[in-house]
Design an enzyme around this catalytic site. Sequence first.
Site, short mmCIF file in Angstrom:
data_model
loop_
_atom_site.label_atom_id
_atom_site.label_comp_id
_atom_site.label_asym_id
_atom_site.label_seq_id
_atom_site.Cartn_x
_atom_site.Cartn_y
_atom_site.Cartn_z
CG ASP A 46 -9.19 -3.71 -4.27
OD1 ASP A 46 -8.83 -3.08 -3.26
OD2 ASP A 46 -9.98 -4.68 -4.23
NE ARG A 56 -6.31 3.93 2.52
CZ ARG A 56 -6.81 3.04 3.37
NH1 ARG A 56 -8.04 3.20 3.82
NH2 ARG A 56 -6.09 2.00 3.75
CE1 TYR A 106 -13.23 -8.30 1.66
CE2 TYR A 106 -11.48 -9.21 0.30
CZ TYR A 106 -11.90 -8.37 1.32
OH TYR A 106 -10.98 -7.61 1.99
NE ARG A 111 -4.06 -1.95 2.19
CZ ARG A 111 -4.55 -2.43 3.33
NH1 ARG A 111 -4.26 -1.84 4.48
NH2 ARG A 111 -5.34 -3.47 3.34
NE ARG A 117 -9.71 7.31 -6.01
CZ ARG A 117 -10.01 6.67 -4.89
NH1 ARG A 117 -9.10 5.93 -4.30
NH2 ARG A 117 -11.21 6.74 -4.36
#
Length: 349
Positions: free
Chosen positions: A84, A39, A159, A35, A48
């Site tokens: 992702d 962010r 998921y 990552r 973004r």
Amino acid sequence: MSPTLQTRRRALPDAPFLVAANGGKPSRLPVWFMRQAGRSLPEYRALREGTAMLDACFDPEMLAEITLQPIRRHGVDAAILFSDIVVPLKAAGVDIDIVPGTGPVVASPVRDKAAVDALPVLEADQVGKVAEGVGLLVERLGETPLIGFAGAPFTLASYLIEGGPSRNHEHTKALMHSEPEVWHALADRLADVALTFLRAQLDAGVDAIQLFDSWAGALSERDYREFVLPHSAKVLAGVAGYGVPRIHFGVGTGELLAAMRDAGADVVGVDWRIPLDEAVRRLGGDAVVQGNLDPALLHASWPVLEAEVRRIADEGRAASGHIFNLGHGVLPGVQPEVLTKVVELVHSL
């Protein structure tokens, strides 16, 4: 593998990340962060703004730029494709979205044979935009290797079965044990999805791949070997012909390390819960490992963080090769300057 793939993939014989991943002696201890693109970077947040996560993953220029941002800022030894694990599911036509603050959410959970049979098959052209982004990165990364990745069958299945993130994976475990034939059919379908996604990235020129089994740590080793290993092994074996390093990583998988290696990993990612030298012992000594700084300690004072980085680098010397990384991904609130400072320290060791 077709002859064109050799010319598309760059020759990077001295790249520290690739040398270490292949069990060699790199010119310096290589480092990258899971990552690292995302962010924690203000330039990422600015780029973004107004664009949904999955839309960014299918925009070749945007995903390439986001992938490049931490290379420019931190000087890490590898780039990891901005994507992702649910991207191939979305591309295939599964009704799934990434909900801010929650994570992937599935509109209709998959919990029976009919739902498994109804799952769409992923075709390579459905992830063509991702491959296009890889092509841009191959042109722009210079001497920095690019890691492609996919979610492992168990984590993708979790998921789909749970309908989103889960603390206990109760529906998943119940299906595995109660209806093993349905489970294996689902996991096999998802192994094909992961393989198609990885091959598209490899055909476009990535230099290594990482298979993320984020939630495999919820399983016992017995259940992992029976229900999960055969499907992850199918994925890792399916890309073996490309001749690039294959990294396998999960969270809370200290008890599963040997089994994850047995699935076909060249490099085993280790989270922060066990020391690297202990991980090497569990793997049998002749191992290449990646990890394993606790991401939370990026918020600690520098003397504390420096001591941890030095300890991990020392413990990693027990391995045949060590790639410095975190034990999971960069947390959103980390100050970018801290990551840059960690890179500089690792390169000095």
